[in-house]
Design an enzyme around this catalytic site. Structure first.
Site, PDB file in Angstrom:
ATOM      1  CB  SER A 108     -28.616  -2.825  11.247  1.00 23.26           C
ATOM      2  OG  SER A 108     -27.214  -2.959  11.400  1.00 23.26           O
ATOM      3  CE1 TYR A 147     -29.706  -5.876  15.432  1.00 18.64           C
ATOM      4  CE2 TYR A 147     -27.961  -5.709  13.799  1.00 18.64           C
ATOM      5  CZ  TYR A 147     -28.832  -5.103  14.687  1.00 18.64           C
ATOM      6  OH  TYR A 147     -28.831  -3.732  14.828  1.00 18.64           O
TER       7      TYR A 147
HETATM    8  N1  NAP Z   1     -26.281   1.041  18.078  1.00 18.15           N
HETATM    9  C1  NAP Z   1     -25.921   0.674  16.873  1.00 18.15           C
HETATM   10  O1  NAP Z   1     -24.715   0.663  16.511  1.00 18.15           O
HETATM   11  C2  NAP Z   1     -26.959   0.270  15.864  1.00 18.15           C
HETATM   12  C3  NAP Z   1     -26.536   0.074  14.553  1.00 18.15           C
HETATM   13  C4  NAP Z   1     -27.461  -0.278  13.591  1.00 18.15           C
HETATM   14  C5  NAP Z   1     -28.793  -0.424  13.930  1.00 18.15           C
HETATM   15  N2  NAP Z   1     -29.190  -0.248  15.221  1.00 18.15           N
HETATM   16  C6  NAP Z   1     -30.611  -0.427  15.517  1.00 18.15           C
HETATM   17  O2  NAP Z   1     -31.131   0.752  16.095  1.00 18.15           O
HETATM   18  C7  NAP Z   1     -32.178   0.421  17.009  1.00 18.15           C
HETATM   19  C8  NAP Z   1     -31.884   1.039  18.374  1.00 18.15           C
HETATM   20  O3  NAP Z   1     -30.618   0.567  18.801  1.00 18.15           O
HETATM   21  P1  NAP Z   1     -29.884   1.117  20.117  1.00 18.15           P
HETATM   22  O4  NAP Z   1     -28.435   0.953  19.898  1.00 18.15           O
HETATM   23  O5  NAP Z   1     -30.439   2.434  20.502  1.00 18.15           O
HETATM   24  O6  NAP Z   1     -30.345  -0.024  21.144  1.00 18.15           O
HETATM   25  P2  NAP Z   1     -30.462  -0.034  22.746  1.00 18.15           P
HETATM   26  O7  NAP Z   1     -29.772   1.136  23.347  1.00 18.15           O
HETATM   27  O8  NAP Z   1     -30.067  -1.409  23.156  1.00 18.15           O
HETATM   28  O9  NAP Z   1     -32.051   0.148  22.939  1.00 18.15           O
HETATM   29  C9  NAP Z   1     -32.940  -0.826  22.447  1.00 18.15           C
HETATM   30  C10 NAP Z   1     -34.348  -0.351  22.678  1.00 18.15           C
HETATM   31  O10 NAP Z   1     -35.243  -1.359  22.204  1.00 18.15           O
HETATM   32  C11 NAP Z   1     -36.214  -1.629  23.206  1.00 18.15           C
HETATM   33  N3  NAP Z   1     -36.637  -3.026  23.157  1.00 18.15           N
HETATM   34  C12 NAP Z   1     -35.833  -4.129  23.200  1.00 18.15           C
HETATM   35  N4  NAP Z   1     -36.580  -5.244  23.172  1.00 18.15           N
HETATM   36  C13 NAP Z   1     -37.880  -4.838  23.138  1.00 18.15           C
HETATM   37  C14 NAP Z   1     -39.118  -5.529  23.100  1.00 18.15           C
HETATM   38  N5  NAP Z   1     -39.191  -6.861  23.102  1.00 18.15           N
HETATM   39  N6  NAP Z   1     -40.258  -4.795  23.077  1.00 18.15           N
HETATM   40  C15 NAP Z   1     -40.210  -3.441  23.075  1.00 18.15           C
HETATM   41  N7  NAP Z   1     -39.071  -2.731  23.108  1.00 18.15           N
HETATM   42  C16 NAP Z   1     -37.906  -3.427  23.138  1.00 18.15           C
HETATM   43  C17 NAP Z   1     -35.529  -1.320  24.519  1.00 18.15           C
HETATM   44  O11 NAP Z   1     -36.529  -1.034  25.491  1.00 18.15           O
HETATM   45  P3  NAP Z   1     -36.290  -1.366  27.079  1.00 18.15           P
HETATM   46  O12 NAP Z   1     -35.040  -0.638  27.446  1.00 18.15           O
HETATM   47  O13 NAP Z   1     -37.511  -0.837  27.747  1.00 18.15           O
HETATM   48  O14 NAP Z   1     -36.157  -2.842  27.167  1.00 18.15           O
HETATM   49  C18 NAP Z   1     -34.653  -0.116  24.162  1.00 18.15           C
HETATM   50  O15 NAP Z   1     -35.371   1.078  24.293  1.00 18.15           O
HETATM   51  C19 NAP Z   1     -32.235  -1.106  17.044  1.00 18.15           C
HETATM   52  O16 NAP Z   1     -33.248  -1.556  16.162  1.00 18.15           O
HETATM   53  C20 NAP Z   1     -30.872  -1.527  16.532  1.00 18.15           C
HETATM   54  O17 NAP Z   1     -30.896  -2.805  15.948  1.00 18.15           O
HETATM   55  C21 NAP Z   1     -28.307   0.095  16.202  1.00 18.15           C
END
Ligand code: NAP
Length: 277
Positions: A160, A173
């Site tokens: 991130s 984080y």
């Molecule tokens: N959105 C942003 O602005 C942003 C920015 C920078 C980086 N990121 C990174 O990008 C990645 C995806 O983010 P997102 O926004 O798509 O998040 P999201 O919509 O909240 O989805 C998170 C995913 O992670 C899975 N997950 C959570 N805890 C878990 C665990 N203990 N074991 C296995 N799977 C788990 C969830 O699975 P379940 O639904 O089955 O629980 C879900 O599929 C993350 O690493 C996040 O830190 C996001």
């Protein structure tokens, strides 16, 4: 002398240079950025295994299978909590058992438990580190052993922008996401060195590469939790003037996953609309 990265894949003839015949595992692959990555890899011809923890993966995998069939590929879902090293090892083994190989691992799953340093509990700290950093380590450890044996592979860690800049309320984080930089670079060096020792490295081979991607503010369920007022303040600081789309992160992941991206390793790739430059 040939300079082509195109590899013969048993039963499929020569690959197109995209991802035909490849098998990818995307953690957190049923929602948000992970779902976009899964669709994008399937669109390039890969068989895609998606990891999930609490969500139901059934409908998503049914759609993904339909998409994959156009390329004679398939899809599958694997439940596991990546904060458990045993689940990480089991899900990697399951993917290899189901599809016979694993070419691309995308460590995408992640969580936030935001609080200021003063208010952060031991649980907030250790849980976020366990999912966002240790999960990527144990999944990569299991995948790398298989990749070194086969002589090819790609690992992409979804970090991130916060790992680069820090952020108020996100010490756990930010620490986990910057931890992924050290993990990525070390894995990249060890993968190259192990490949060399195994005698499977060739100058025009696909090799094993490990990279990190740092999304900025991307519109997903994770950012749905950010209050509107804070969202508009954040977007006003992004030169491109808006939040990113999950597909815009997925583009970079499938670029790094390609056979021809063999000379790109140990790097951090920003996808943030110019948020940090
Ligand atoms: N959105 C942003 O602005 C942003 C920015 C920078 C980086 N990121 C990174 O990008 C990645 C995806 O983010 P997102 O926004 O798509 O998040 P999201 O919509 O909240 O989805 C998170 C995913 O992670 C899975 N997950 C959570 N805890 C878990 C665990 N203990 N074991 C296995 N799977 C788990 C969830 O699975 P379940 O639904 O089955 O629980 C879900 O599929 C993350 O690493 C996040 O830190 C996001």
């Amino acid at each position: 002398m040939t300079t082509s990265y195109v590899q013969e894949i048993p039963g499929l003839g020569r690959a197109t240079g995209k991802l035909t015949g490849r098998v990818a595992f995307v953690t957190g692959g049923t929602r948000g950025i992970g779902a976009a990555i899964a669709r994008s890899l399937a669109g390039q011809g890969a068989t895609v295994a998606v990891g999930y923890c609490n969500d139901s993966a059934e409908d998503f995998v049914a759609n993904l299978t339909e998409q994959a069939q156009a390329h004679r590929a398939t899809a599958s879902a694997h439940q596991g909590d990546i904060s458990s090293a045993a689940d990480c090892r089991r899900t990697i083994a399951e993917v290899i058992e189901t599809h016979g190989r694993l070419d691309i691992l995308v460590n995408n799953a992640g969580i936030t438990m935001d609080k200021t340093v003063a208010a952060m509990t031991e649980e907030d700290w250790y849980t976020v580190l366990a999912v966002n950093l240790s999960g990527a380590f144990f999944l990569s450890q299991a995948a790398l052993a298989h990749m070194v044996e086969r002589g090819t592979g790609r690992i992409v860690n979804v970090s991130s922008v916060v790992g680069e800049t820090g952020n108020i309320g996100q010490a756990n984080y930010a620490a986990a996401k910057s931890g992924l930089f050290g993990l990525t670079k070390t894995l990249a060096k060890e993968a190259a060195s192990q490949l060399d020792k195994s005698g499977l490295r060739t100058d025009y081979g696909i090799g094993i590469t490990v990279n990190a991607v740092t999304p900025g503010l991307i519109a997903t369920e994770m950012t749905d939790r950010i209050p509107e007022r804070v969202m508009s303040k954040l977007t006003s600081q992004i030169p491109v003037g808006r939040a990113g789309r999950p597909e815009e992160v997925a583009r970079v992941v499938h670029f790094l996953a390609a056979d021809a991206s063999a000379y790109l390793t140990g790097q951090v790739w920003s996808v943030n609309g110019g948020m940090d430059m």
